[in-house]
Design an enzyme around this catalytic site. Structure first.
Site, mmCIF file in Angstrom:
data_model
loop_
_atom_site.group_PDB
_atom_site.id
_atom_site.type_symbol
_atom_site.label_atom_id
_atom_site.label_comp_id
_atom_site.label_asym_id
_atom_site.label_seq_id
_atom_site.Cartn_x
_atom_site.Cartn_y
_atom_site.Cartn_z
ATOM 1 N N GLU A 269 0.838 -1.213 0.000
ATOM 2 C CA GLU A 269 0.000 0.000 0.000
ATOM 3 C C GLU A 269 0.865 1.252 0.000
ATOM 4 O O GLU A 269 0.499 2.262 -0.602
ATOM 5 C CB GLU A 269 -0.980 -0.012 1.183
ATOM 6 C CG GLU A 269 -2.000 -1.164 1.162
ATOM 7 C CD GLU A 269 -2.800 -1.280 -0.137
ATOM 8 O OE1 GLU A 269 -3.086 -0.244 -0.772
ATOM 9 O OE2 GLU A 269 -3.128 -2.425 -0.531
ATOM 10 N N HIS A 272 1.591 2.281 -3.432
ATOM 11 C CA HIS A 272 0.496 3.085 -3.994
ATOM 12 C C HIS A 272 0.549 4.505 -3.430
ATOM 13 O O HIS A 272 0.352 5.482 -4.150
ATOM 14 C CB HIS A 272 -0.859 2.470 -3.623
ATOM 15 C CG HIS A 272 -1.198 1.210 -4.360
ATOM 16 N ND1 HIS A 272 -1.244 1.142 -5.730
ATOM 17 C CD2 HIS A 272 -1.538 -0.034 -3.910
ATOM 18 C CE1 HIS A 272 -1.596 -0.097 -6.100
ATOM 19 N NE2 HIS A 272 -1.770 -0.828 -5.013
ATOM 20 N N GLU A 298 -0.457 -0.395 -9.773
ATOM 21 C CA GLU A 298 -0.098 -1.675 -9.166
ATOM 22 C C GLU A 298 1.369 -2.025 -9.415
ATOM 23 O O GLU A 298 1.988 -2.742 -8.629
ATOM 24 C CB GLU A 298 -1.030 -2.773 -9.695
ATOM 25 C CG GLU A 298 -1.005 -4.063 -8.916
ATOM 26 C CD GLU A 298 -1.556 -3.970 -7.494
ATOM 27 O OE1 GLU A 298 -2.116 -2.920 -7.107
ATOM 28 O OE2 GLU A 298 -1.406 -4.955 -6.754
HETATM 29 MG MG MG Z 1 -2.673 -2.812 -4.908
#
Ligand code: MG
Length: 504
Positions: A269, A272, A298
């Site tokens: 995460e 991201h 991603e």
């Molecule tokens: Mg992801």
């Protein structure tokens, strides 16, 4: 021309702000909201979705785009505009065209249906009863087909759904790359299965949740995730969302008996989050301050999680740190054993806990099922059985209940059909970018061995994060990797890494 551009930017800023408000409600629903808040919340999200849809489809935007000479043949608009402005025009043009193809009542219906479906899914998953969720999913598939028809497609209705998440990508493109992946991965998984399995008993010891969280925060700091511009919280299904240019929320979940869930989930995460925090300041408040696509997004999370976070170099530095935090659990386990343990490959049922070799097979499974559902070759009621069949073919194992099979992911309950392929495309793009990064920073591995992740983040900031949505995924891949999308670098990376770990 300049006046039209300024007006377009005002509309864009307004839409961006409302989308951030939507993100606040969504984040709260996943993190804090009490169970029975769902009906009130679904009304709120439906109202807001209607407003955002009205803003997105305002005919005035169409007039401005006309004045700026944007069209299907010339999406960048007038050549008199500067480069950034042309890219903004292209993004607005695409979104406007997509949005005007969806009627307002369809959009608010989807928001209402999926808000309820998400809470039913959570209950169905808890009880492991697909039947509870089935009527909701039937409605969602029906609505998705309506969306596909409205958006339009050339070959397959699934093309229109995928294009929402991965612009310019078609079912046929994905099928080609997934065939390449399948041909590379299946023999590798077979070779690994025949080799001596690595011992991962160290991962299964009790690691107290509060100490796991503290260690996750230590790693976030090393990754330079700025806590004055973000948070880490807990949710059933981990995710990252931006509530503003300087407010990026990460969530994770903790399993006391399996610390990789939270640790690698947090690194993922954070990948991201770093992307969201890295957009060029000049794009803030505009729609160019977002990822180029979900697949590119991603690629960042999986690069940090796997290529960096599961590397020998990374643990060379961080294993001694972890050992001081968990001296009892890690006593008698050397670095090499730990490195192998966190890279153990074994076909498993749950996608989010899959190793990096079998992970893409979980995605191929979902792609095949979605393509059949949307192509009306498969009924929702037959989904649990079809899931078991695909699981047997791809992974060689079969879930014993719905919670461990067809109900494990939140995506369908949120209406996100066509989203899953982007996860595997992320693996593919990620290694294409990593190959270029290694050329630019040949000493990368040595830096990671010293715990110095600053140059990697700086490289990603410059080449990928800052660029935001000013490039399409196709353009970004070609500019950064110097080639079009290919699974080859990812497959080569896996072969090299796991030949070493499993002594193949
Ligand atoms: Mg992801």
């Amino acid at each position: 021309m300049q006046k039209a551009l300024e007006q377009l930017k005002e509309f864009d800023a307004e839409i961006k702000a409302l989308e951030e408000v939507q993100a606040v409600l969504e984040w709260d629903q996943q993190v804090y909201m009490p169970e029975r808040g769902v009906h009130g919340r679904s009304e709120q999200t439906a109202e807001l979705a209607t407003i955002v849809h009205q803003k997105n489809t305002n005919p005035a935007i169409g007039d401005l785009l006309d004045k700026l000479d944007a069209s299907d043949e010339n999406p960048l608009g007038s050549a008199d505009l500067d480069d950034d402005d042309r890219r903004l025009v292209r993004a607005v043009y695409r979104d406007f065209r997509q949005a005007t193809r969806l009627p307002a009542d369809l959009v608010s219906k989807i928001a209402r249906v999926t808000s309820v479906a998400q809470s039913v899914w959570a209950e169905a998953r808890r009880k492991s009863q697909f039947k509870l969720f089935q009527p909701h999913l039937e409605e969602i598939v029906g609505l998705s087909l309506e969306v596909a028809d409205r958006l339009g497609y050339e070959e397959h209705p699934y093309d229109a759904l995928v294009d929402q998440y991965e612009p310019e990508m078609t079912t046929a493109d994905i099928a080609r790359v997934f065939r390449e992946l399948r041909e590379g991965l299946v023999p590798l998984v077979r070779d690994i299965a025949a080799a001596r399995q690595v011992d991962n008993s160290v991962l299964l010891k009790a690691f107290p949740v509060d100490k796991q969280e503290a260690f996750s925060r230590t790693i976030l700091e090393a990754l330079q995730f700025d806590m004055s511009r973000g948070r880490l919280d807990r949710s059933v299904h981990p995710f990252t969302t931006s509530l503003g240019p300087d407010d990026v929320r990460l969530t994770t979940r903790y399993d006391e008996r399996f610390f990789p869930t939270a640790l690698f989930g947090t690194i993922h995460e954070a990948g991201h989050g770093l992307y969201e925090l890295g957009f060029s300041r000049r794009f803030h408040g505009t729609r160019l301050a977002s990822g180029a696509s979900l697949g590119i997004h991603e690629s960042m999370s999986r690069f940090w999680e796997n290529v960096v976070g599961r590397s020998r170099a990374f643990w060379h530095h961080f294993y001694p740190v972890m050992k001081t935090e968990f001296p009892d659990q890690l006593s008698g386990v050397d670095l090499e054993s730990f490195y192998r343990a966190v890279n153990r490959v074994e076909p498993s049922l749950i996608r989010v806990e899959a190793d990096e070799v079998t992970y893409s097979l979980h995605i191929i499974l979902r792609f095949e099922l979605e393509r059949m559902l949307v192509g009306r070759e498969l009924k929702v009621g037959d989904l649990p059985g079809a899931w078991r069949e695909q699981s047997r073919d791809l992974l060689g194992i079969v879930p014993d209940n719905d919670a461990n099979g067809v109900l494990q992911d939140i995506h369908w309950s949120g209406g996100a059909i066509g989203y899953f392929p982007t996860y595997a495309l992320g693996n593919v793009y990620g290694l294409q970018f990593a190959s270029r990064l290694r050329e630019d920073i040949p000493e990368m591995e040595n830096l990671v061995r010293q715990g110095d992740l600053v140059p990697i983040k700086a490289w990603l900031d410059e080449h990928i994060h800052a660029v935001g949505r000013s490039r399409t995924p196709r353009e970004l891949c070609e500019e950064v990797a110097g080639e079009s999308m290919s699974a080859r670098p990812f497959i080569d990376y896996l072969k090299q890494k796991y030949t070493d770990i499993y002594d193949l």
